[in-house]
Each structure stands twice: as structure tokens, then as C-alpha cells.
Design a protein around this motif. Structure first.
Motif: not given
Length: 75
Positions: A8-9, A13-14, A41-48
Motif C-alpha cells: 500500500l502506498r 519506502r519502509r 515496465k512502467v513500475n520504476y520503483p519495483s525495477q530499482l
């Protein structure tokens, strides 16, 4: 294989996702198996996160990356 992992949003970052993936890695290491997942491909936080944790792309289709983490002792 990690089927789905949604955070959940309010809880981003935890390190919740990182801890969940580390647990899967630990179980996979015991069984000498790779861990696979699919990310958008659009989920940049998951990619990182996934790439920082050692996942690599082994295939991609349409709007998804198919990624894999192979522990050094995997079959």
C-alpha cells in the motif's frame, strides 16, 4: 516464483518489499532454486528494488519484464 507483491502506498519506502523478497531468497537458497518474478515496465520503483537485489531480466513481453535471481548455489 513471486506471484504478486503489493505494498500500500502509505507503506512504501519502509523496506517491506525488500524484507519479503529476502525471505523468498532465503527459502530458495535452502532448496537451491532460482526466484522468478514479473514486473511492469512502467513500475520504476519495483525495477530499482529488484535490480538492486540482484534480479536480472531473462525475457520481456509487451509491458512486462520477466526477471530472475539465481543464488550461487542454484541448480
Amino acid at each position: 516464483f513471486i506471484d504478486e507483491l503489493h505494498i500500500l502506498r502509505d507503506y512504501h519506502r519502509r523496506s517491506i518489499g525488500r524484507h519479503a523478497i529476502e525471505q523468498v531468497f532465503a527459502e530458495a537458497r535452502e532448496e537451491h532454486l532460482p526466484v522468478r518474478a514479473t514486473i511492469l515496465k512502467v513500475n520504476y520503483p519495483s525495477q530499482l528494488l529488484c535490480f538492486a537485489m540482484g534480479f536480472r531480466v531473462f525475457d520481456f513481453k509487451d509491458h512486462r519484464f520477466h526477471i530472475e535471481h539465481v543464488p550461487s548455489t542454484a541448480r
